[in-house]
Design a protein around this motif. Structure first.
Motif, PDB file in Angstrom:
ATOM      1  N   GLY A 143       0.786  -1.234   0.000  1.00 38.28           N
ATOM      2  CA  GLY A 143       0.000   0.000   0.000  1.00 38.28           C
ATOM      3  C   GLY A 143       0.811   1.274   0.000  1.00 38.28           C
ATOM      4  O   GLY A 143       0.245   2.369   0.054  1.00 38.28           O
ATOM      5  N   ALA A 144       2.147   1.165  -0.080  1.00 45.76           N
ATOM      6  CA  ALA A 144       2.984   2.367  -0.088  1.00 45.76           C
ATOM      7  C   ALA A 144       2.936   3.050  -1.446  1.00 45.76           C
ATOM      8  O   ALA A 144       2.626   2.436  -2.464  1.00 45.76           O
ATOM      9  CB  ALA A 144       4.427   2.007   0.267  1.00 45.76           C
ATOM     10  N   ASP A 145       3.268   4.336  -1.455  1.00 48.17           N
ATOM     11  CA  ASP A 145       3.281   5.118  -2.689  1.00 48.17           C
ATOM     12  C   ASP A 145       4.677   5.244  -3.287  1.00 48.17           C
ATOM     13  O   ASP A 145       4.819   5.502  -4.478  1.00 48.17           O
ATOM     14  CB  ASP A 145       2.730   6.521  -2.416  1.00 48.17           C
ATOM     15  CG  ASP A 145       1.299   6.479  -1.926  1.00 48.17           C
ATOM     16  OD1 ASP A 145       0.390   6.437  -2.768  1.00 48.17           O
ATOM     17  OD2 ASP A 145       1.085   6.484  -0.695  1.00 48.17           O
ATOM     18  N   ASP A 146       5.707   5.074  -2.464  1.00 45.13           N
ATOM     19  CA  ASP A 146       7.070   5.208  -2.959  1.00 45.13           C
ATOM     20  C   ASP A 146       7.998   4.456  -2.013  1.00 45.13           C
ATOM     21  O   ASP A 146       7.608   4.053  -0.904  1.00 45.13           O
ATOM     22  CB  ASP A 146       7.471   6.685  -3.054  1.00 45.13           C
ATOM     23  CG  ASP A 146       8.584   6.927  -4.067  1.00 45.13           C
ATOM     24  OD1 ASP A 146       9.163   5.942  -4.568  1.00 45.13           O
ATOM     25  OD2 ASP A 146       8.875   8.099  -4.356  1.00 45.13           O
ATOM     26  N   TYR A 147       9.246   4.276  -2.452  1.00 46.27           N
ATOM     27  CA  TYR A 147      10.182   3.416  -1.738  1.00 46.27           C
ATOM     28  C   TYR A 147      11.586   3.981  -1.933  1.00 46.27           C
ATOM     29  O   TYR A 147      12.037   4.147  -3.061  1.00 46.27           O
ATOM     30  CB  TYR A 147      10.085   2.007  -2.321  1.00 46.27           C
ATOM     31  CG  TYR A 147      10.680   0.886  -1.489  1.00 46.27           C
ATOM     32  CD1 TYR A 147       9.853   0.006  -0.798  1.00 46.27           C
ATOM     33  CD2 TYR A 147      12.048   0.667  -1.430  1.00 46.27           C
ATOM     34  CE1 TYR A 147      10.363  -1.058  -0.066  1.00 46.27           C
ATOM     35  CE2 TYR A 147      12.582  -0.380  -0.689  1.00 46.27           C
ATOM     36  CZ  TYR A 147      11.729  -1.240  -0.018  1.00 46.27           C
ATOM     37  OH  TYR A 147      12.248  -2.297   0.710  1.00 46.27           O
ATOM     38  N   LEU A 148      12.270   4.296  -0.846  1.00 51.81           N
ATOM     39  CA  LEU A 148      13.626   4.843  -0.904  1.00 51.81           C
ATOM     40  C   LEU A 148      14.530   3.993  -0.020  1.00 51.81           C
ATOM     41  O   LEU A 148      14.174   3.653   1.106  1.00 51.81           O
ATOM     42  CB  LEU A 148      13.635   6.295  -0.433  1.00 51.81           C
ATOM     43  CG  LEU A 148      14.967   7.046  -0.471  1.00 51.81           C
ATOM     44  CD1 LEU A 148      15.514   7.096  -1.892  1.00 51.81           C
ATOM     45  CD2 LEU A 148      14.792   8.462   0.080  1.00 51.81           C
ATOM     46  N   VAL A 149      15.696   3.652  -0.554  1.00 49.50           N
ATOM     47  CA  VAL A 149      16.599   2.719   0.129  1.00 49.50           C
ATOM     48  C   VAL A 149      17.693   3.478   0.885  1.00 49.50           C
ATOM     49  O   VAL A 149      18.267   4.442   0.385  1.00 49.50           O
ATOM     50  CB  VAL A 149      17.233   1.748  -0.891  1.00 49.50           C
ATOM     51  CG1 VAL A 149      18.217   0.793  -0.200  1.00 49.50           C
ATOM     52  CG2 VAL A 149      16.145   0.951  -1.611  1.00 49.50           C
ATOM     53  N   LYS A 150      17.962   3.028   2.108  1.00 45.63           N
ATOM     54  CA  LYS A 150      19.098   3.537   2.886  1.00 45.63           C
ATOM     55  C   LYS A 150      20.380   2.875   2.382  1.00 45.63           C
ATOM     56  O   LYS A 150      20.361   1.703   2.017  1.00 45.63           O
ATOM     57  CB  LYS A 150      18.933   3.203   4.364  1.00 45.63           C
ATOM     58  CG  LYS A 150      17.691   3.774   5.036  1.00 45.63           C
ATOM     59  CD  LYS A 150      17.592   3.233   6.461  1.00 45.63           C
ATOM     60  CE  LYS A 150      16.334   3.705   7.170  1.00 45.63           C
ATOM     61  NZ  LYS A 150      16.214   3.102   8.517  1.00 45.63           N
ATOM     62  N   PRO A 151      21.523   3.565   2.415  1.00 43.64           N
ATOM     63  CA  PRO A 151      21.696   4.987   2.756  1.00 43.64           C
ATOM     64  C   PRO A 151      21.144   5.873   1.640  1.00 43.64           C
ATOM     65  O   PRO A 151      21.115   5.474   0.482  1.00 43.64           O
ATOM     66  CB  PRO A 151      23.210   5.126   2.896  1.00 43.64           C
ATOM     67  CG  PRO A 151      23.769   4.061   2.007  1.00 43.64           C
ATOM     68  CD  PRO A 151      22.809   2.911   2.088  1.00 43.64           C
ATOM     69  N   PHE A 152      20.728   7.064   2.002  1.00 42.43           N
ATOM     70  CA  PHE A 152      20.082   7.948   1.047  1.00 42.43           C
ATOM     71  C   PHE A 152      20.660   9.353   1.202  1.00 42.43           C
ATOM     72  O   PHE A 152      21.259   9.685   2.217  1.00 42.43           O
ATOM     73  CB  PHE A 152      18.570   7.982   1.304  1.00 42.43           C
ATOM     74  CG  PHE A 152      18.223   8.502   2.675  1.00 42.43           C
ATOM     75  CD1 PHE A 152      17.941   9.840   2.883  1.00 42.43           C
ATOM     76  CD2 PHE A 152      18.219   7.645   3.776  1.00 42.43           C
ATOM     77  CE1 PHE A 152      17.639  10.319   4.152  1.00 42.43           C
ATOM     78  CE2 PHE A 152      17.916   8.119   5.047  1.00 42.43           C
ATOM     79  CZ  PHE A 152      17.633   9.449   5.237  1.00 42.43           C
ATOM     80  N   LYS A 153      20.441  10.166   0.170  1.00 45.05           N
ATOM     81  CA  LYS A 153      20.809  11.580   0.237  1.00 45.05           C
ATOM     82  C   LYS A 153      19.572  12.390   0.606  1.00 45.05           C
ATOM     83  O   LYS A 153      18.485  12.128   0.089  1.00 45.05           O
ATOM     84  CB  LYS A 153      21.373  12.050  -1.101  1.00 45.05           C
ATOM     85  CG  LYS A 153      22.703  11.395  -1.467  1.00 45.05           C
ATOM     86  CD  LYS A 153      23.228  11.919  -2.789  1.00 45.05           C
ATOM     87  CE  LYS A 153      24.563  11.286  -3.144  1.00 45.05           C
ATOM     88  NZ  LYS A 153      25.087  11.766  -4.448  1.00 45.05           N
ATOM     89  N   PHE A 154      19.751  13.352   1.485  1.00 42.80           N
ATOM     90  CA  PHE A 154      18.606  14.140   1.932  1.00 42.80           C
ATOM     91  C   PHE A 154      17.926  14.841   0.767  1.00 42.80           C
ATOM     92  O   PHE A 154      16.693  14.965   0.741  1.00 42.80           O
ATOM     93  CB  PHE A 154      19.028  15.174   2.982  1.00 42.80           C
ATOM     94  CG  PHE A 154      17.866  15.984   3.499  1.00 42.80           C
ATOM     95  CD1 PHE A 154      17.003  15.465   4.451  1.00 42.80           C
ATOM     96  CD2 PHE A 154      17.621  17.259   2.999  1.00 42.80           C
ATOM     97  CE1 PHE A 154      15.911  16.193   4.910  1.00 42.80           C
ATOM     98  CE2 PHE A 154      16.532  18.001   3.456  1.00 42.80           C
ATOM     99  CZ  PHE A 154      15.679  17.459   4.414  1.00 42.80           C
TER     100      PHE A 154
END
Length: 233
Positions: A96-107
Motif C-alpha cells: 500500500g505504499a506510494d514510494d520506496y527509498l533505500v538507505k543509505p540515502f541523500k537528503f
C-alpha cells in the motif's frame, strides 16, 4: 500552511538527521519509534505524508502500512528502509505504499520524493469531476484516464498511483522514446536526475503487470536512451 509529516523510525541517528533537515525546510515532524504507536498516530491524526521504516522493533513496517490502508487512511506513505532488492520494493508497494527509498540515502532525494508525493496527493484531491473523459489505447492495452481503470485483453490491471502515472506518460507518448529524466518529470514531478535506478525499478514492476501475461510486449528498452511504449513490428 506548514506540512505535517509522521516519521516512523527506530534508528535515533536517522530520526535526528531527518527531523533536523525537514524542520529546516519548514515541515512539522512527529516521530514514533515503534510500529504500533506509529499506526495509532497515523490512524488518529492527519498528516500530509508518512515516512515508514520496515524493520521496526515490534510491528514491522509492512504490517503497519497494510493496517493504515485498512483504516482507509489515504495519506501518502514513503518506505525508507535498508531492504533494497527489487523483490523488497515490490512487496513494499504491494502493501500500500506510494514510494520506496533505500538507505543509505541523500537528503536531497528524500526531500524531492516528499515534495512530489505531497504535490501529487494535493492535485488528486482537487475537483476534476467535470474533466472530459480521456481514453488511450495501444494494441489491447486500454487506459481510461477518467475512471483510472487499466485493462489489457479486457482484464483489469491493478496499479499503484506511481505505476499508473508512469504508464500514462508512456502511452501519451506512445512510439516516442522517453529518457529516465522525462519519466521522472512525468511520474514523480522531479526535474533533475537523482542518479538512482528508481525509474528502472518501476519499469520492471510495470512490465510484470502489463507484459508478463501477453506474447506481445509493449514496454521496450532503448539502450542508453530510455523506454518506449509501442507494438513491436
Amino acid at each position: 500552511m506548514m506540512k505535517r509529516i509522521l516519521l516512523i523510525e527506530d534508528e535515533i541517528s536517522v530520526v535526528t538527521f531527518i527531523k533536523k533537515g525537514l524542520t529546516e525546510e519548514g515541515y512539522e515532524v512527529s516521530v514514533s519509534l515503534t510500529g504500533e504507536v506509529g499506526f495509532q498516530m497515523a490512524s488518529s491524526f492527519q498528516y500530509d505524508l508518512i515516512i515508514l521504516d520496515i524493520m521496526l522493533p515490534d510491528k514491522n513496517g509492512l504490517e503497519v502500512c497494510k493496517a493504515i490502508r485498512q483504516k482507509n487512511v489515504k495519506t501518502p506513505i514513503l518506505f525508507l528502509t535498508a531492504l533494497g532488492t527489487t523483490e523488497n520494493v515490490v512487496i513494499g508497494l504491494n502493501s500500500g505504499a506510494d514510494d520506496y527509498l533505500v538507505k543509505p540515502f541523500k537528503f536531497i532525494e528524500l526531500h524531492a520524493r516528499i515534495n512530489a508525493l505531497i504535490r501529487r496527493n494535493e492535485q488528486s484531491g482537487s475537483d476534476d469531476s467535470q474533466a472530459p473523459q480521456h481514453i488511450y489505447q495501444i494494441d489491447d492495452l486500454v487506459i481510461n484516464d477518467d475512471s483510472k481503470i487499466v485493462t489489457r485483453n479486457n482484464e483489469t490491471i491493478t496499479l499503484t498511483a506511481t505505476e499508473y502515472r508512469l504508464l500514462l506518460a508512456l502511452i501519451r507518448n506512445r512510439g516516442k522514446v522517453l529518457s529516465r529524466l522525462d519519466l521522472l518529470e512525468s511520474a514523480w514531478d522531479i526535474n533533475f536526475d537523482l542518479g538512482t535506478n528508481l525509474v528502472d525499478v518501476y519499469i520492471n514492476y510495470l512490465r510484470k503487470k502489463i507484459d508478463a501475461q501477453s506474447p506481445n510486449k509493449l514496454i521496450h528498452t532503448v539502450v542508453g536512451m530510455g523506454y518506449v511504449l509501442k507494438v513491436k513490428s
